[in-house]
Design an enzyme around this catalytic site. Structure first.
Site, PDB file in Angstrom:
ATOM      1  N   ASP A  82      -3.627  10.042  57.062  1.00 48.98           N
ATOM      2  CA  ASP A  82      -4.778  10.444  56.264  1.00 48.98           C
ATOM      3  C   ASP A  82      -5.705   9.290  55.943  1.00 48.98           C
ATOM      4  OD1 ASP A  82      -2.675   9.392  54.631  1.00 48.98           O
ATOM      5  OD2 ASP A  82      -3.668  10.168  52.853  1.00 48.98           O
ATOM      6  N   GLU A 175      -0.688   9.590  52.467  1.00 49.76           N
ATOM      7  CA  GLU A 175      -0.358   8.321  51.806  1.00 49.76           C
ATOM      8  C   GLU A 175      -1.353   8.015  50.699  1.00 49.76           C
ATOM      9  OE1 GLU A 175      -0.926   3.946  51.168  1.00 49.76           O
ATOM     10  OE2 GLU A 175      -2.316   5.443  51.963  1.00 49.76           O
TER      11      GLU A 175
END
Length: 393
Positions: A82, A175
């Site tokens: 991400d 994350e």
């Protein structure tokens, strides 16, 4: 496929993390993360990796088997899928031959990357760097790492004479909002002896220590009284909290510290004259220093209790996470030694940097992230493609 092509392909997939869906427990929080994981899975298969598993959470793992009979440990490499929720626009990556000075990212919108504001770009003068058009993040955090890991696997497959032990890789979602993917990761079944997370910093910087971190919740209980007859009766919990804060060591707060200096962070306070709750973060790099700080707070609370009377103050101390360096002492520090040797063999000076935050979750300003693909795109993992993974000569 070369590493630059890989990276730019990855940036074309919008993997912005969604805080709203993350808060609802959905993982991955955005469809682009699964799209990117699926692409990487296809590429891993094309490289001949084994044990490729893509879970419905977008957690992707794979294995490159050892090509030697030597007894070498199993190393692993991690990256996250991400990108930050701060910017949601699609990335429009561009390669620039940087000769110094400012970089015009977007003439139409007059968006300029100014050397005066980001002097770190000067170290890339004379190189080709990758930037955005200024309307989005580049996503080099952490797609540069993904490209580097995939490139290393490609190099190892193309050069079977490079001896290496078993190599495992993992790509994790979300994350950027509390390490959600890492928290859902099954470490035991993964089966690696040690691992390296690629996320942050410039060429040569190596992070292998972070805080020992704890929490303190201090509750002050006062005694309400009408101000007409308050004398000798009113005990103001707000003032108790302020007196407690005033007795903390001067200068040992985040705004006064740097490097490996620890602190007490007065983070939140709420209440009224009858009851006030104070929340604090405690941080120290050494175990001894951390234990001292927690003991000091307990002693301070005990002293206040003796001064103000039983039941006027209650303190709850808890541990949040440990410094990863605590588990890398003595013989267990060989992953650091291996990395240091690999840096030296490739003419790169290792600069060990303490992470003043949770491991690998230090916050960065959102827009400067288009710098993170600059020149360092091959990442230090370019040096991992042989001797690093093999663990020595």
């Amino acid at each position: 496929m070369n590493i630059v092509e890989r990276f730019i392909n990855y940036t074309r997939i919008n993997t912005t993390t969604s805080r709203e869906k993350g808060a609802a427990g959905i993982m991955p929080s955005s469809p682009g993360q699964m799209e990117l994981a699926t692409l990487i899975k296809t590429e891993l298969a094309g490289l001949g990796m084994e044990d490729i598993v893509l879970r419905d959470t977008a957690i992707l793992t794979a294995t490159l088997p050892a090509n030697t009979n030597k007894d070498l440990p199993t190393v692993s490499f991690f990256a996250h899928l991400d990108t930050s929720a701060e910017q949601t626009s699609d990335t429009k990556a561009n390669i620039v031959s940087y000769q110094g000075g400012d970089i015009v990212l977007n003439p139409a919108l007059d968006i300029v990357l100014k050397e005066a504001e980001f002097p770190e770009i000067t170290q890339y003068q004379g190189q080709e760097i990758i930037v955005t058009d200024g309307t989005s993040l580049l996503g080099a955090d952490d797609k540069a790492a993904i490209a580097a890991i995939m490139h290393a696997l490609q190099v190892l497959k193309a050069n079977p004479k490079i001896e290496h032990g078993t190599v495992k890789v993992a790509f994790l979602p979300d994350e950027e909002q509390g390490l959600r993917g890492a928290k859902a990761f099954d470490v035991e079944s993964f089966g690696a002896d040690f691992g390296y997370t690629l996320d942050c910093c410039g060429i040569g910087e190596f992070v292998h220590e972070n805080w020992n971190a704890g929490n303190a919740v201090v509750t002050f209980t006062g005694q309400s009284a009408h101000p007409m007859s308050a004398k000798g009766k009113l005990k103001n919990s707000l003032l108790m909290a302020h007196k407690f804060i005033a007795m903390l060591p001067t200068g040992e707060a985040p705004e006064y510290t740097e490097g490996r200096e620890g602190y007490y962070w007065v983070k939140e306070m709420a209440g009224n004259s009858a009851k006030t709750v104070l929340k604090m973060d405690i941080r120290d790099f050494s175990q001894q220093g951390y234990a001292h700080r927690m003991a000091f707070l307990q002693q301070l609370a005990d002293s206040c209790q003796a001064l103000w009377g039983e039941g006027r103050i209650d303190i709850e101390l808890s541990d949040r996470y440990e410094n990863v360096a605590n588990s890398l002492e003595g013989e267990a520090g060989f992953p650091i030694d291996i990395a240091k040797q690999a840096y030296q063999r490739n003419g790169i000076e290792m600069r060990a940097t303490p992470m003043r935050g949770g491991y690998a979750i230090a916050k960065r300003p959102p827009m400067p992230e288009y710098l993170y693909g600059c020149a360092q795109l091959p990442f230090d993992l370019r040096i991992f493609a042989g001797e690093f993974i093999a663990g020595g000569e």
